[in-house]
Design a protein around this motif. Structure first.
Motif, PDB file in Angstrom:
ATOM      1  N   LEU A 146       0.857  -1.181   0.000  1.00  0.00           N
ATOM      2  CA  LEU A 146       0.000   0.000   0.000  1.00  0.00           C
ATOM      3  C   LEU A 146       0.901   1.241   0.000  1.00  0.00           C
ATOM      4  N   PHE A 163       1.189   3.802   3.032  1.00  0.00           N
ATOM      5  CA  PHE A 163       1.647   3.337   4.340  1.00  0.00           C
ATOM      6  C   PHE A 163       3.161   3.133   4.305  1.00  0.00           C
ATOM      7  N   ARG A 209      -2.726  -6.298  12.450  1.00  0.00           N
ATOM      8  CA  ARG A 209      -3.750  -5.388  12.963  1.00  0.00           C
ATOM      9  C   ARG A 209      -5.139  -5.896  12.594  1.00  0.00           C
ATOM     10  N   ARG A 213     -10.259   0.676  13.474  1.00  0.00           N
ATOM     11  CA  ARG A 213      -9.346   1.817  13.357  1.00  0.00           C
ATOM     12  C   ARG A 213      -8.499   1.697  12.095  1.00  0.00           C
ATOM     13  N   LEU A 214      -8.085   0.450  11.812  1.00  0.00           N
ATOM     14  CA  LEU A 214      -7.283   0.212  10.611  1.00  0.00           C
ATOM     15  C   LEU A 214      -8.088   0.587   9.364  1.00  0.00           C
ATOM     16  N   GLU A 258      -8.211   4.226   9.035  1.00  0.00           N
ATOM     17  CA  GLU A 258      -6.914   4.757   8.568  1.00  0.00           C
ATOM     18  C   GLU A 258      -6.788   4.608   7.060  1.00  0.00           C
ATOM     19  N   ILE A 259      -7.190   3.419   6.579  1.00  0.00           N
ATOM     20  CA  ILE A 259      -7.117   3.184   5.128  1.00  0.00           C
ATOM     21  C   ILE A 259      -8.034   4.176   4.407  1.00  0.00           C
TER      22      ILE A 259
END
Lengths: 249, 412
Positions: A98, A101, A112, B2-3, B6-7
């Motif tokens: 990605l 990131f 995660r 949350r991930l 964020e994405i």
């Protein structure tokens, strides 16, 4: 051989186009824990298609894929996603990181998503994997700041994040120069056998294929040869819930 | 979660310019929707308040909604009556003392009994048709805001003795009379008396200011040549919304027509209801149009990020995770636009509340009527969020359903 980690039984995959295209036809293949397997064949022979079927990223038109002896055909999309998350790591020809990131964040994504570790543990484990793959100095960089070989190593690190027993690599060295290819091959080779991990890699590189434990050759979607060059490796990890420790949700 | 957020944020940041345009669309939609609602509601509230202040909440008159049943109709099954005329026509509320006592026992508000008589006011050779309302000033002051509308004299001066009148300022102007002048009022009965003008009022309602004459109840009864007659009972309630129920009960008890302010202004209130439907339809349309902007940007992002979707799915993200990412992008834009729009709406409402203008015939300066109501904000922001979530959902669903293998094959 113990219970195969992944097994294809009479698998056929037909693309339902105007003129149906047979990608894989009647394939039987079983890969046990700790094996390093090369899938070779000319372009269009169905190598990648077989890999996606083994990784339950795609579903066969007929036949079935078993992981740890468990049939996957009747699983829901969510169950297959959970199985991929915990049990399978993919490495593609192009790194497919990605871009927004950082390197360490890319590696952390599977952990995660799994949510089994705390933020601090995820960071520590990501850093550990990257260090082992020689990327300690590049953790905070963006993928675009790395070379092709480094990016591919990050992709391998991401595949290893959740410690899956099965790594599937689609032409992992296809876009790399020879030195970077060698590095990536060495890493995959090292992974195979560690804690019973198996690596199945699609490759055009005959030299690389020759150096792997087993070579499965496809032509027109059919397996025409399945040569084992080395005996099965001993597995270093006691099987978990499944024969090779792939936890099923 | 949350991930996923964020994405979603990285995607939105990657398309900053288009995101700003989409958010601006929602902001403008929400802002103007709130301002428009505040203005519409404000004008409606002001109108209704004026209406409620200017007229009794319930008015009981000496009429019935249906003709009285005749004795012959009670005695025989089949009776047809034509050209019925009473021997005498003593219009008025029967037993007004008893009726008023009965009402006072349960009505939660003030009551004023009055007598309406039509007549003509004459001064200096000028005649004007007038509506004479006989009242007890003390009671009248409890049911109407006439004291606040007085421009000269005091309403309570009606009790000073003799024949006294309080008239509208427009009527006084038309007659050419002023405070303390004596005008002659003739009732339709033929009785005429001189009345001293003890006060002038201005309600702002032209018909009232040009024709209404307040006198004491006894004076009106003299003009009507009917002692103790009352034909109009007016009620002012603590809660104007209770008027319909009070009117219904009064009508049932007295068998006289009792009209609530809502019934008297039914057509106007219906017009307001239709206006509100139109307004909220326009608001919804504005926000749907703003939603198209969000749909557009989320569609572009899903197209651009098809490869990322495939990779995330290969890692083990579920279809619904991918849907959530893109719906979150829509909701982010909708939420941000909604929040900014609420601020814009508040600013526009505050600004409109300061705008002053003057009507040609009125002397007072008037502000644009605006109403501050959190419901306007909730509706506008809620609609924006719903539209944005839907606008995000449609491309998100398509993206989530895509086969990652097709995308990976296409990319390689």
């Amino acid at each position: 051989m113990s219970v195969p980690l992944v097994e294809a039984r009479g698998v056929t995959r037909i693309l339902p186009l105007t003129v149906p295209v047979r990608l894989v036809e009647d394939v039987d293949l079983a890969v046990g824990p700790g094996e390093l397997v090369a899938i070779t064949g000319p372009s269009g022979s169905g190598k990648s298609s077989l890999l996606y079927l083994l990784g339950i990223l795609d579903a066969p038109t007929s036949g079935e894929i078993l992981l740890n002896g468990e049939k996957t055909h009747a699983m829901t999309s969510d169950q297959r996603a959970a199985l991929r998350l915990r049990g399978i790591g993919f490495v593609f020809q192009f790194h497919f990181l990605l871009p927004e990131f950082s390197v360490i964040d890319n590696v952390a994504i599977p952990m995660r998503r799994l949510g089994a570790l705390s933020g601090r543990e995820i960071e520590a484990r990501s850093a550990d994997i990257l260090t082992r793959l020689g990327l300690a100095d590049h953790m905070r960089k963006r993928p675009e700041q790395l070379s092709g070989g480094q990016r591919q190593r990050v992709a391998v690190a991401r595949a290893l994040a959740n410690d899956p027993p099965l790594i599937l690599a689609d032409e992992p060295t296809g876009s790399l120069d020879s030195a970077a290819s060698e590095q990536v091959f060495e890493i995959l080779s090292d992974i195979a056998g560690q804690d019973g991990k198996s690596v199945i890699a699609v490759t055009h590189d005959t030299d690389m294929a020759e150096r792997m434990d087993r070579r499965v050759h496809l032509i027109d979607g059919r397996i025409v040869s399945d040569e084992r060059r080395r005996p099965e490796r001993p597995t270093g990890r006691a099987p978990g819930p499944g024969a090779a420790g792939i936890p099923l949700e | 979660m949350r991930l996923l957020l964020e994405i979603a944020l990285t995607h939105v940041r990657g398309r900053a310019r288009q995101t700003i345009v989409s958010v601006a669309g929602v902001t403008l939609g929400v802002g103007f929707a709130i301002a428009m609602a505040a203005l519409m509601q404000g004008s409606q509230d002001e109108f209704v308040t004026t209406l409620i202040d200017a007229m009794p909440h319930v008015q009981i008159t000496d009429e019935t909604r249906t003709p009285r049943t005749q004795p012959a109709e009670r005695a025989y099954a089949a009776v047809e009556i034509h050209g019925l005329r009473p021997r005498d026509d003593p219009r008025g509320i029967l037993n007004p003392v008893e009726a008023l006592a009965g009402l006072r026992s349960w009505v939660p508000g003030a009551i004023s009994a009055g007598l309406n008589v039509s007549g003509v006011a004459r001064y200096g050779g000028t005649d004007r048709g007038v509506s004479i309302l006989g009242i007890e000033p003390e009671d009248e002051l409890r049911v109407s805001k006439i004291a606040q509308d007085m421009t000269s004299g005091k309403f309570s001066d009606l009790v000073g003795g003799g024949f006294a009148a309080v008239i509208g300022d427009s009527l006084a102007e038309r007659l050419g009379a002023g405070l303390n002048d004596s005008i002659r009022i003739s009732a339709s009965t033929g009785v005429a008396r001189n009345f001293k003008i003890v006060g002038l009022f201005h309600t702002g309602v032209v018909a009232t200011d040009e024709t209404m004459v307040y006198v004491r109840l006894k004076s009106a009864q003299v003009l009507a040549a009917r002692q103790n007659a009352v034909n109009d009972i007016r009620i002012r309630l603590g809660d104007p919304d209770a008027a319909s129920a009070v009117a219904a009960r009064a009508e049932e008890l007295l068998a006289l027509k009792s009209v609530s302010w809502q019934e008297a202004n039914e057509s106007i209130l219906e017009a307001f209801a239709v206006r509100n439907i139109i307004m909220y339809t326009v608001v919804a349309a504005i926000l749907v149009v703003a939603g198209f902007g969000i749909f557009n940007i989320v569609s572009i992002i899903t197209h651009e990020k098809a490869r990322d979707i495939a990779i995330l799915k290969s890692i083990g993200f579920r279809d619904r995770d991918m849907r959530l990412v893109f719906m979150a992008e829509g909701a982010l834009m909708g939420g941000l636009g909604g929040a900014l729009g609420a601020g814009l709406g508040a600013a526009l409402t505050a600004y409109m509340g300061t705008i002053e203008f003057e009507f040609r015939e009125a002397t007072e300066v008037t502000h644009l009527p605006v109403t501050w109501n959190w419901i306007h904000y909730a509706i506008a922001v809620g609609l924006a969020l719903a539209t944005a979530a839907l606008a995000g959902y449609l491309p998100a669903r398509r993206a989530a359903q895509g086969n990652p293998v097709d995308i990976i094959r296409g990319a390689t």
